[in-house]
Scaffold this motif. Structure first.
Motif, PDB file in Angstrom:
ATOM      1  N   ALA A 190     -16.672  14.424  -5.966  1.00  0.00           N
ATOM      2  CA  ALA A 190     -15.168  14.358  -5.826  1.00  0.00           C
ATOM      3  C   ALA A 190     -14.975  13.626  -4.440  1.00  0.00           C
ATOM      4  CB  ALA A 190     -14.519  15.767  -5.566  1.00  0.00           C
ATOM      5  N   ARG A 191     -16.035  13.936  -3.489  1.00  0.00           N
ATOM      6  CA  ARG A 191     -15.518  13.437  -2.265  1.00  0.00           C
ATOM      7  C   ARG A 191     -15.678  11.800  -2.313  1.00  0.00           C
ATOM      8  NH1 ARG A 191     -18.441  11.356   1.500  1.00  0.00           N
ATOM      9  NH2 ARG A 191     -20.589  11.806   0.406  1.00  0.00           N
ATOM     10  N   LEU A 192     -16.834  11.383  -3.046  1.00  0.00           N
ATOM     11  CA  LEU A 192     -17.112   9.903  -3.395  1.00  0.00           C
ATOM     12  C   LEU A 192     -15.938   9.395  -3.948  1.00  0.00           C
ATOM     13  CD1 LEU A 192     -20.976  10.181  -4.176  1.00  0.00           C
ATOM     14  CD2 LEU A 192     -19.836   9.247  -2.114  1.00  0.00           C
ATOM     15  N   ARG A 193     -15.448   9.998  -4.908  1.00  0.00           N
ATOM     16  CA  ARG A 193     -14.250   9.226  -5.640  1.00  0.00           C
ATOM     17  C   ARG A 193     -13.087   9.105  -4.917  1.00  0.00           C
ATOM     18  NH1 ARG A 193     -14.656  12.217  -9.997  1.00  0.00           N
ATOM     19  NH2 ARG A 193     -13.718  13.987  -9.400  1.00  0.00           N
ATOM     20  N   GLN A 194     -12.978  10.132  -4.093  1.00  0.00           N
ATOM     21  CA  GLN A 194     -11.778   9.983  -2.922  1.00  0.00           C
ATOM     22  C   GLN A 194     -12.159   9.163  -1.929  1.00  0.00           C
ATOM     23  OE1 GLN A 194      -8.968  11.683  -3.026  1.00  0.00           O
ATOM     24  NE2 GLN A 194      -8.302  10.794  -0.943  1.00  0.00           N
ATOM     25  N   GLU A 195     -13.309   8.938  -1.432  1.00  0.00           N
ATOM     26  CA  GLU A 195     -13.715   7.668  -0.658  1.00  0.00           C
ATOM     27  C   GLU A 195     -13.572   6.496  -1.132  1.00  0.00           C
ATOM     28  OE1 GLU A 195     -17.878   6.621   1.236  1.00  0.00           O
ATOM     29  OE2 GLU A 195     -17.106   8.608   1.973  1.00  0.00           O
ATOM     30  N   ALA A 196     -13.902   6.180  -2.589  1.00  0.00           N
ATOM     31  CA  ALA A 196     -13.553   5.152  -3.268  1.00  0.00           C
ATOM     32  C   ALA A 196     -12.234   4.632  -3.311  1.00  0.00           C
ATOM     33  CB  ALA A 196     -14.403   5.125  -4.679  1.00  0.00           C
ATOM     34  N   GLN A 197     -11.299   5.733  -3.598  1.00  0.00           N
ATOM     35  CA  GLN A 197      -9.909   5.459  -3.749  1.00  0.00           C
ATOM     36  C   GLN A 197      -9.341   4.943  -2.559  1.00  0.00           C
ATOM     37  OE1 GLN A 197      -8.432   9.140  -5.334  1.00  0.00           O
ATOM     38  NE2 GLN A 197      -8.973   8.484  -7.473  1.00  0.00           N
ATOM     39  N   GLU A 198      -9.674   5.814  -1.465  1.00  0.00           N
ATOM     40  CA  GLU A 198      -9.252   5.306   0.108  1.00  0.00           C
ATOM     41  C   GLU A 198      -9.766   3.980   0.192  1.00  0.00           C
ATOM     42  OE1 GLU A 198     -10.685   8.424   2.583  1.00  0.00           O
ATOM     43  OE2 GLU A 198      -9.295   9.946   1.927  1.00  0.00           O
ATOM     44  N   GLN A 199     -10.957   3.641  -0.024  1.00  0.00           N
ATOM     45  CA  GLN A 199     -11.501   1.998   0.297  1.00  0.00           C
ATOM     46  C   GLN A 199     -10.852   1.344  -0.296  1.00  0.00           C
ATOM     47  OE1 GLN A 199     -15.646   2.433  -0.423  1.00  0.00           O
ATOM     48  NE2 GLN A 199     -15.970   3.363   1.775  1.00  0.00           N
ATOM     49  N   GLY A 200     -10.490   1.641  -1.792  1.00  0.00           N
ATOM     50  CA  GLY A 200      -9.898   0.627  -2.628  1.00  0.00           C
ATOM     51  C   GLY A 200      -8.451   0.479  -2.068  1.00  0.00           C
ATOM     52  N   ALA A 201      -7.669   1.520  -1.800  1.00  0.00           N
ATOM     53  CA  ALA A 201      -6.264   1.334  -1.049  1.00  0.00           C
ATOM     54  C   ALA A 201      -6.269   0.581  -0.012  1.00  0.00           C
ATOM     55  CB  ALA A 201      -5.588   2.389  -1.022  1.00  0.00           C
ATOM     56  N   ALA A 202      -7.286   0.778   0.716  1.00  0.00           N
ATOM     57  CA  ALA A 202      -7.565  -0.154   2.260  1.00  0.00           C
ATOM     58  C   ALA A 202      -7.629  -1.522   1.804  1.00  0.00           C
ATOM     59  CB  ALA A 202      -8.432   0.565   3.183  1.00  0.00           C
ATOM     60  N   LEU A 203      -8.430  -1.841   0.865  1.00  0.00           N
ATOM     61  CA  LEU A 203      -9.013  -3.232   0.549  1.00  0.00           C
ATOM     62  C   LEU A 203      -7.719  -3.958  -0.137  1.00  0.00           C
ATOM     63  CD1 LEU A 203     -11.240  -5.184   0.383  1.00  0.00           C
ATOM     64  CD2 LEU A 203     -11.707  -4.227  -1.851  1.00  0.00           C
ATOM     65  N   ILE A 204      -6.966  -3.315  -0.854  1.00  0.00           N
ATOM     66  CA  ILE A 204      -5.741  -3.837  -1.460  1.00  0.00           C
ATOM     67  C   ILE A 204      -4.747  -4.018  -0.431  1.00  0.00           C
ATOM     68  CG2 ILE A 204      -3.643  -3.057  -2.869  1.00  0.00           C
ATOM     69  CD1 ILE A 204      -5.781  -1.895  -4.660  1.00  0.00           C
ATOM     70  N   ALA A 205      -4.465  -3.039   0.471  1.00  0.00           N
ATOM     71  CA  ALA A 205      -3.580  -3.353   1.613  1.00  0.00           C
ATOM     72  C   ALA A 205      -4.136  -4.582   2.400  1.00  0.00           C
ATOM     73  CB  ALA A 205      -3.239  -2.010   2.693  1.00  0.00           C
ATOM     74  N   GLU A 206      -5.174  -4.678   2.700  1.00  0.00           N
ATOM     75  CA  GLU A 206      -5.840  -5.736   3.564  1.00  0.00           C
ATOM     76  C   GLU A 206      -5.717  -7.181   2.655  1.00  0.00           C
ATOM     77  OE1 GLU A 206     -10.431  -7.222   4.855  1.00  0.00           O
ATOM     78  OE2 GLU A 206      -9.860  -5.121   5.127  1.00  0.00           O
ATOM     79  N   MET A 207      -5.964  -7.017   1.712  1.00  0.00           N
ATOM     80  CA  MET A 207      -5.742  -8.264   0.712  1.00  0.00           C
ATOM     81  C   MET A 207      -4.207  -8.575   0.681  1.00  0.00           C
ATOM     82  SD  MET A 207      -8.375  -9.681  -0.223  1.00  0.00           S
ATOM     83  CE  MET A 207     -10.094  -9.257   0.348  1.00  0.00           C
ATOM     84  N   ARG A 208      -3.332  -7.683   0.732  1.00  0.00           N
ATOM     85  CA  ARG A 208      -1.835  -8.071   0.850  1.00  0.00           C
ATOM     86  C   ARG A 208      -1.572  -8.535   1.918  1.00  0.00           C
ATOM     87  NH1 ARG A 208       0.676  -2.780  -2.397  1.00  0.00           N
ATOM     88  NH2 ARG A 208       0.036  -3.452  -4.463  1.00  0.00           N
ATOM     89  N   ALA A 209      -1.957  -8.055   3.193  1.00  0.00           N
ATOM     90  CA  ALA A 209      -1.804  -8.476   4.458  1.00  0.00           C
ATOM     91  C   ALA A 209      -2.425 -10.039   4.517  1.00  0.00           C
ATOM     92  CB  ALA A 209      -2.324  -7.599   5.489  1.00  0.00           C
ATOM     93  N   GLU A 210      -3.605 -10.148   4.189  1.00  0.00           N
ATOM     94  CA  GLU A 210      -4.202 -11.348   4.004  1.00  0.00           C
ATOM     95  C   GLU A 210      -3.025 -12.670   3.322  1.00  0.00           C
ATOM     96  OE1 GLU A 210      -6.782 -14.620   5.062  1.00  0.00           O
ATOM     97  OE2 GLU A 210      -6.459 -12.494   6.097  1.00  0.00           O
ATOM     98  N   GLY A 211      -2.624 -12.143   2.384  1.00  0.00           N
ATOM     99  CA  GLY A 211      -1.916 -13.050   1.489  1.00  0.00           C
ATOM    100  C   GLY A 211      -0.869 -13.406   2.193  1.00  0.00           C
ATOM    101  N   GLN A 212      -0.181 -12.162   2.557  1.00  0.00           N
ATOM    102  CA  GLN A 212       1.162 -12.329   3.303  1.00  0.00           C
ATOM    103  C   GLN A 212       0.925 -13.476   4.370  1.00  0.00           C
ATOM    104  OE1 GLN A 212       4.029 -11.036   2.357  1.00  0.00           O
ATOM    105  NE2 GLN A 212       5.371 -11.842   4.190  1.00  0.00           N
ATOM    106  N   ARG A 213      -0.121 -13.240   5.210  1.00  0.00           N
ATOM    107  CA  ARG A 213      -0.231 -14.139   6.411  1.00  0.00           C
ATOM    108  C   ARG A 213      -0.661 -15.471   6.069  1.00  0.00           C
ATOM    109  NH1 ARG A 213      -4.506 -16.561   8.440  1.00  0.00           N
ATOM    110  NH2 ARG A 213      -5.896 -15.779   7.254  1.00  0.00           N
ATOM    111  N   GLN A 214      -1.455 -15.805   4.756  1.00  0.00           N
ATOM    112  CA  GLN A 214      -1.619 -16.872   4.353  1.00  0.00           C
ATOM    113  C   GLN A 214      -0.369 -17.636   3.846  1.00  0.00           C
ATOM    114  OE1 GLN A 214      -4.643 -16.782   1.321  1.00  0.00           O
ATOM    115  NE2 GLN A 214      -6.275 -16.519   2.931  1.00  0.00           N
ATOM    116  N   ARG A 215       0.423 -16.781   2.979  1.00  0.00           N
ATOM    117  CA  ARG A 215       1.776 -17.291   2.648  1.00  0.00           C
ATOM    118  C   ARG A 215       2.590 -17.841   3.975  1.00  0.00           C
ATOM    119  NH1 ARG A 215       6.935 -15.959   2.094  1.00  0.00           N
ATOM    120  NH2 ARG A 215       6.814 -13.839   2.431  1.00  0.00           N
ATOM    121  N   GLU A 216       2.823 -16.881   5.005  1.00  0.00           N
ATOM    122  CA  GLU A 216       3.486 -17.167   6.081  1.00  0.00           C
ATOM    123  C   GLU A 216       3.051 -18.549   6.638  1.00  0.00           C
ATOM    124  OE1 GLU A 216       3.507 -13.725   8.728  1.00  0.00           O
ATOM    125  OE2 GLU A 216       4.978 -12.582   7.081  1.00  0.00           O
TER     126      GLU A 216
END
Length: 183
Positions: free
Chosen positions: A91-117
């Protein structure tokens, strides 16, 4: 012959057939005592020893079974604890993976927004540069055409560049003011 056998079998005295004679009773009692003594001295200790061994074996088996039951219970508890720990870790590993996935998605969105700008800013810069270049080229072309046309109307050459630039700039500025006024 049969008559002789019947006479031998029939008691000669007229006593009770259920009560044996005294010598027979004495011999029977001595024989019983010998057999009883033999059983008591020889067979009874062996029988008691075998029974004691069986009792000890049964009790030992029961004690061993109880010990094995306690050991099995301990192993079961240990297994349950390990299973609970493994579930907790999963359960801890699953939670950690979900958190990492959410962080990675947020990071990719920010990077995409920056590149778009960056792309939009570069596009605006390029458009502004192209507009300025087009305006400059248009000024030059309009200036040449106006000078040539004015020269043809006047009948003389208006090739003085300084005067030509002032006239053209003044003309284009007036056009821009009129365009802004109409907006």
């Amino acid at each position: 012959m049969i008559a002789n056998l019947v006479q031998l079998a029939a008691p000669e005295k007229g006593g009770n057939p259920l009560l044996p004679e005294s010598p027979e009773l004495l011999v029977g009692t001595i024989a019983f005592a010998i057999v009883f003594f033999f059983f008591w001295k020889k067979l009874l200790p062996n029988i008691n020893r075998v029974l004691e061994e069986r009792r000890a074996a049964i009790e030992g088996g029961i004690e061993e079974a109880d010990a094995m039951k306690v050991e099995a219970q301990g192993v079961l508890e240990q297994y349950k604890a390990q299973l609970a720990e493994a579930r907790h870790e999963a359960a801890r590993l699953r939670q950690e993976a979900q958190e990492q996935g959410a962080a990675l998605i947020a990071e990719m969105r920010a990077e995409g927004q920056r590149q778009r700008e960056e792309i939009v800013a570069a596009g605006h810069t390029q458009i502004e540069a192209d507009r300025k270049a087009a305006a400059q080229t248009l000024r030059q072309d309009v200036g040449k055409l106006a000078t040539e046309l004015a020269g043809k109307l006047v009948g003389e050459s208006l090739e003085d560049h300084a005067r030509q630039s002032r006239v053209i700039d003044r003309f284009l500025d007036e056009l821009e003011e009129k365009a802004e006024a109409t907006r």
